[in-house]
Design a protein around this motif. Structure first.
Motif, mmCIF file in Angstrom:
data_model
loop_
_atom_site.group_PDB
_atom_site.id
_atom_site.type_symbol
_atom_site.label_atom_id
_atom_site.label_comp_id
_atom_site.label_asym_id
_atom_site.label_seq_id
_atom_site.Cartn_x
_atom_site.Cartn_y
_atom_site.Cartn_z
ATOM 1 N N GLU A 189 3.260 -56.169 -13.779
ATOM 2 C CA GLU A 189 2.272 -55.171 -13.394
ATOM 3 C C GLU A 189 2.046 -54.171 -14.524
ATOM 4 O OE1 GLU A 189 1.548 -53.934 -9.149
ATOM 5 O OE2 GLU A 189 3.720 -53.978 -9.209
ATOM 6 N N ARG A 190 0.800 -53.723 -14.632
ATOM 7 C CA ARG A 190 0.463 -52.731 -15.650
ATOM 8 C C ARG A 190 1.127 -51.396 -15.305
ATOM 9 N NH1 ARG A 190 -3.846 -51.779 -19.062
ATOM 10 N NH2 ARG A 190 -5.043 -53.519 -18.196
ATOM 11 N N ARG A 191 1.652 -50.749 -16.333
ATOM 12 C CA ARG A 191 2.107 -49.374 -16.202
ATOM 13 C C ARG A 191 1.627 -48.608 -17.423
ATOM 14 N NH1 ARG A 191 6.064 -48.584 -12.339
ATOM 15 N NH2 ARG A 191 5.465 -46.401 -12.603
ATOM 16 N N PRO A 192 1.124 -47.394 -17.264
ATOM 17 C CA PRO A 192 0.976 -46.696 -15.990
ATOM 18 C C PRO A 192 -0.130 -47.328 -15.149
ATOM 19 C CG PRO A 192 -0.123 -45.458 -17.705
ATOM 20 C CD PRO A 192 0.585 -46.591 -18.392
ATOM 21 N N ASP A 193 -0.053 -47.065 -13.848
ATOM 22 C CA ASP A 193 -1.099 -47.554 -12.960
ATOM 23 C C ASP A 193 -1.702 -46.377 -12.195
ATOM 24 O OD1 ASP A 193 0.658 -46.906 -10.888
ATOM 25 O OD2 ASP A 193 1.280 -48.966 -10.534
ATOM 26 N N VAL A 194 -2.523 -46.691 -11.207
ATOM 27 C CA VAL A 194 -3.228 -45.638 -10.496
ATOM 28 C C VAL A 194 -2.259 -44.667 -9.829
ATOM 29 C CG1 VAL A 194 -3.447 -47.044 -8.389
ATOM 30 C CG2 VAL A 194 -5.092 -45.205 -8.836
ATOM 31 N N ARG A 195 -1.096 -45.145 -9.400
ATOM 32 C CA ARG A 195 -0.112 -44.261 -8.776
ATOM 33 C C ARG A 195 0.480 -43.291 -9.787
ATOM 34 N NH1 ARG A 195 2.687 -49.488 -6.170
ATOM 35 N NH2 ARG A 195 2.215 -50.103 -8.308
ATOM 36 N N ASP A 196 0.730 -43.769 -11.006
ATOM 37 C CA ASP A 196 1.232 -42.877 -12.051
ATOM 38 C C ASP A 196 0.209 -41.794 -12.372
ATOM 39 O OD1 ASP A 196 3.724 -44.310 -12.595
ATOM 40 O OD2 ASP A 196 2.423 -45.892 -13.365
ATOM 41 N N LEU A 201 -1.552 -36.133 -12.046
ATOM 42 C CA LEU A 201 -2.485 -35.089 -11.603
ATOM 43 C C LEU A 201 -1.781 -34.055 -10.727
ATOM 44 C CD1 LEU A 201 -5.646 -37.215 -10.674
ATOM 45 C CD2 LEU A 201 -5.420 -35.632 -12.584
ATOM 46 N N ALA A 202 -0.926 -34.545 -9.821
ATOM 47 C CA ALA A 202 -0.246 -33.631 -8.907
ATOM 48 C C ALA A 202 0.676 -32.679 -9.648
ATOM 49 C CB ALA A 202 0.543 -34.422 -7.868
ATOM 50 N N GLY A 203 1.141 -33.061 -10.840
ATOM 51 C CA GLY A 203 2.068 -32.229 -11.587
ATOM 52 C C GLY A 203 1.419 -31.252 -12.544
ATOM 53 N N GLN A 204 0.071 -31.215 -12.597
ATOM 54 C CA GLN A 204 -0.591 -30.341 -13.560
ATOM 55 C C GLN A 204 -0.587 -28.878 -13.113
ATOM 56 O OE1 GLN A 204 -1.385 -31.653 -16.636
ATOM 57 N NE2 GLN A 204 -0.238 -33.221 -15.497
ATOM 58 N N ASP A 205 -0.420 -27.993 -14.083
ATOM 59 C CA ASP A 205 -0.541 -26.562 -13.842
ATOM 60 C C ASP A 205 -2.025 -26.222 -13.827
ATOM 61 O OD1 ASP A 205 -0.494 -23.825 -13.764
ATOM 62 O OD2 ASP A 205 0.499 -23.560 -15.713
ATOM 63 N N ARG A 206 -2.546 -25.822 -12.676
ATOM 64 C CA ARG A 206 -3.972 -25.554 -12.553
ATOM 65 C C ARG A 206 -4.369 -24.162 -13.038
ATOM 66 N NH1 ARG A 206 -2.560 -29.214 -8.857
ATOM 67 N NH2 ARG A 206 -4.038 -30.842 -8.246
ATOM 68 N N TRP A 343 -9.401 -33.870 -16.534
ATOM 69 C CA TRP A 343 -8.747 -34.270 -15.294
ATOM 70 C C TRP A 343 -9.223 -33.437 -14.108
ATOM 71 C CZ3 TRP A 343 -5.922 -30.203 -13.262
ATOM 72 C CH2 TRP A 343 -5.587 -29.172 -14.145
ATOM 73 N N VAL A 344 -10.049 -32.448 -14.345
ATOM 74 C CA VAL A 344 -10.534 -31.561 -13.293
ATOM 75 C C VAL A 344 -11.740 -32.203 -12.612
ATOM 76 C CG1 VAL A 344 -11.609 -29.308 -12.883
ATOM 77 C CG2 VAL A 344 -9.661 -29.500 -14.426
ATOM 78 N N SER A 345 -11.954 -31.900 -11.333
ATOM 79 C CA SER A 345 -13.114 -32.435 -10.607
ATOM 80 C C SER A 345 -14.173 -31.361 -10.430
ATOM 81 C CB SER A 345 -12.689 -32.956 -9.227
ATOM 82 O OG SER A 345 -12.463 -31.870 -8.335
ATOM 83 N N MET A 346 -15.388 -31.803 -10.126
ATOM 84 C CA MET A 346 -16.488 -30.874 -9.906
ATOM 85 C C MET A 346 -16.189 -29.946 -8.724
ATOM 86 S SD MET A 346 -19.647 -30.173 -11.078
ATOM 87 C CE MET A 346 -20.584 -31.599 -11.637
#
Length: 602
Positions: A189-196, A201-206, A343-346
């Motif tokens: 399996e490819r790594r990184p993948d969508v889960r990585d 993203l969840a670990g980013q300081d916003r 990595w930010v969304s609209m």
């Protein structure tokens, strides 16, 4: 499926995921799902396609085996959204095994354009894995061709909630390598993948992103749509091509100005947005620009298949008396600034800007795809050794939640192709805007950035357009027959964030005002609102988008006559990965208030 077709699939679907399974969807995925949830059935919202011709023998068994090996290696092809979600919204689940959906249509069993449009209109169920499907259409060999099969058209149809265009091109190459290996892939399996990527993203300081976008978001009142064209519905797509010599002149001119062709495209669009405002002084304009989302510090992100591409807002002040060169420099600076936040969304930008949830930051989106490689591709040589030749893949895009998506790309002959894809419920006719963009790009090489003003550059388009009435609720020149959308009327604000929202669903055609008295007497701390002029579930979900985007707990209240619509809204939300809201039904306001008190969100 056409008569006489071969079909493989359907994808494995092991049933509903357990509550809390998977990872929280990204902000971009949530916004794509909200767009799709509010779209009319068959609209093809956020459904994109890639297609090409296959010359030479195509073995269906080997073709499917090659795709199966890609599915087995790429987690994103086995990803879907857990049905019924959680209070936090949709969650991404990667299933253990998914069988590709493949249909082969023999020659004469289907029309190409009809098949292409039909595949797009079919849409996807986002809670079922396999959000990419494959269709093949055999064609007749041309006159004078040697004996043997004709070419086969290959269509990949996919959903933006899990894939973007760059991802699909990566997957296409992985498939071709597997086909050359007789259908077997290599490696695990490819790594990184969508889960990585979701964990990253969840670990980013916003904090830094919030500070940047609080200042850089487009200002209220910015011009966001080009001048309209009449009021006829017009085509869904419009394409214009700059000849190779014209594209070469533009490329050389842009390099001489110290900017990219992408900046030149943005300047052409900014000029048109400024032209939509009656003559005057400086005016801010705003549009979105598509970024790859792969310029992030995650190892392997450059070759990661997933929904990384995202539109980000860009605004600039356009002064007719200012130098055109200054406009180019301002746009280049803004593009460089936002590149640190791919990595930010609209939706996150809108929230951080403090603008109302229902007010769009931009209504059009621009993208400039990288040019095709000029060197010989070893993969093409390996395919040729087995008697196979593939044409360059072509994209059938989608507005993606915007009134107009304008894409530029170089073709293999060196021409520059501009393709506008419009949402006819938001913009009447894209043809004029696309042709004007090409006209400006052809004219830019005749300008001198050191002395040419913006007003002089705008003369490339002829006389200033006559003033038009201001668009109502963000819709310029609504297309004939466009369906009316429900509105959300806030009857009482909640006392605190997270207290939940109760939304009253009137009977179809009934006014929202009938619930005003109930709002004054109903207990509780949550927000009370009502849908005004509800017509169907899609229109109601569009009105509920600010509530769903905020992740507020939701309860729907209604009279029995409105219950079918309320339950359909709840089913539609669950089908796109959101938790289904409770539906409280009662015949009189007092009874409804008591029922809501027992089922209100906590």
């Amino acid at each position: 499926m056409s008569v006489g077709s071969e079909q493989a699939g359907p994808p494995a679907h092991p049933g509903p995921a357990r509550s809390g399974a998977g990872l929280p969807a990204s902000a971009r995925q949530r916004e794509v799902l909200l767009d799709a949830m509010a779209a009319r059935p068959g609209s093809g919202s956020h459904v994109e396609q890639l297609h090409w011709r296959w010359y030479g023998q195509l073995d269906t068994r080997r073709f499917l085996a090659a795709w199966q090996s890609v599915y087995d290696r790429e987690a994103v092809l086995r990803a879907a959204f857990a049905p019924y979600g959680t209070r936090g919204g949709p969650r991404v689940v990667v299933h253990r095994r998914v069988v590709p959906q493949l249909v082969r249509h023999p020659y004469g069993s289907a029309d190409w354009q009809t098949l292409l449009a039909g595949e797009r209109r079919r849409g996807f169920d986002p809670t079922r894995p396999g959000l990419l499907r494959i269709a093949l259409l055999d064609e007749r060999a041309g006159p004078g061709a040697a004996s043997g099969p004709g070419p086969t058209r290959v269509i990949l149809t996919y959903h933006h909630a899990v894939l973007d265009g760059r991802s699909v091109r990566l997957l296409m190459r992985a498939f071709a390598r597997a086909y050359l290996a007789d259908g077997s892939g290599t490696g695990g399996e490819r790594r990184p993948d969508v889960r990585d990527h979701l964990r990253w993203l969840a670990g980013q300081d916003r904090g830094p992103a919030r500070a940047f976008w609080s200042a850089a978001a487009p200002p209220a009142g910015a011009a966001t749509l080009p001048p309209g064209g009449g009021g006829a519905a017009g085509p869904v797509r419009a394409t214009v091509r700059l000849a190779p010599y014209e594209a070469s002149l533009l490329r050389d001119w842009a390099a001489g100005q110290g900017v990219t062709e992408s900046t030149a495209l943005q300047a052409a669009w900014a000029l048109q947005l400024r032209r939509s405002v009656p003559d005057g002084g400086p005016v801010p304009v705003a549009f979105a620009t598509a970024v790859s989302g792969r310029g992030i510090p995650l190892d392997g992100a450059s070759r990661l298949p997933g929904p990384l591409r995202t539109p980000l807002p860009m605004s600039v002040e356009v002064d007719p008396e200012g130098l055109f060169g200054r406009l180019l420099s301002d746009l280049a600076d803004r593009a460089l600034d936002l590149s640190g936040y791919e990595w930010v969304s609209m939706g996150q930008v809108r929230a951080w800007s403090g603008r109302p949830p229902a007010e769009p930051l931009a209504r059009t989106v621009l993208s400039f795809d990288p040019p095709p490689p000029t060197d010989a591709d070893p993969l093409d040589e390996d395919l040729a050794a087995q008697g196979i030749r593939l044409t360059g893949p072509e994209t059938v895009g989608t507005p993606g939640g915007h009134a107009l998506s304008l894409t530029a790309h170089h073709d293999r002959e060196g021409g520059l192709v501009l393709t506008g894809v419009q949402d006819r419920t938001r913009l009447a006719d894209a043809r004029e805007a696309v042709h004007h963009t090409a006209r400006l790009l052809r004219g830019f090489p005749t300008t001198d950035r050191r002395s040419t003003t913006v007003a002089q550059t705008l003369r490339l388009l002829g006389p200033w357009p006559a003033p038009t009435a201001a668009p109502a609720a963000g819709l310029r020149h609504p297309a004939p027959g466009a369906a009316a959308r429900a509105g959300l009327v806030v009857l009482r604000q909640g006392v605190r964030p997270g207290a939940g929202t109760v939304v009253f669903v009137p009977s179809p055609g009934a006014p929202a005002g009938r619930f005003a008295a109930l709002a004054r007497t109903h207990p509780g701390t949550g927000q009370l609102a009502a849908l005004d002029a509800p017509v169907d579930a899609a229109g109601c979900v569009a009105a509920l988008r600010p509530v769903l985007a905020a992740g507020e707990p939701l309860v729907l209240g209604c009279h029995p006559a409105g219950a079918p619509l309320a339950h359909e809204i709840a089913r539609r939300m669950a089908a796109f990965g959101w938790p289904a809201p409770a539906v409280a039904v009662a015949r009189d306001p007092e009874a409804l208030s008591r029922t809501l008190t027992t089922s209100a969100p906590r």
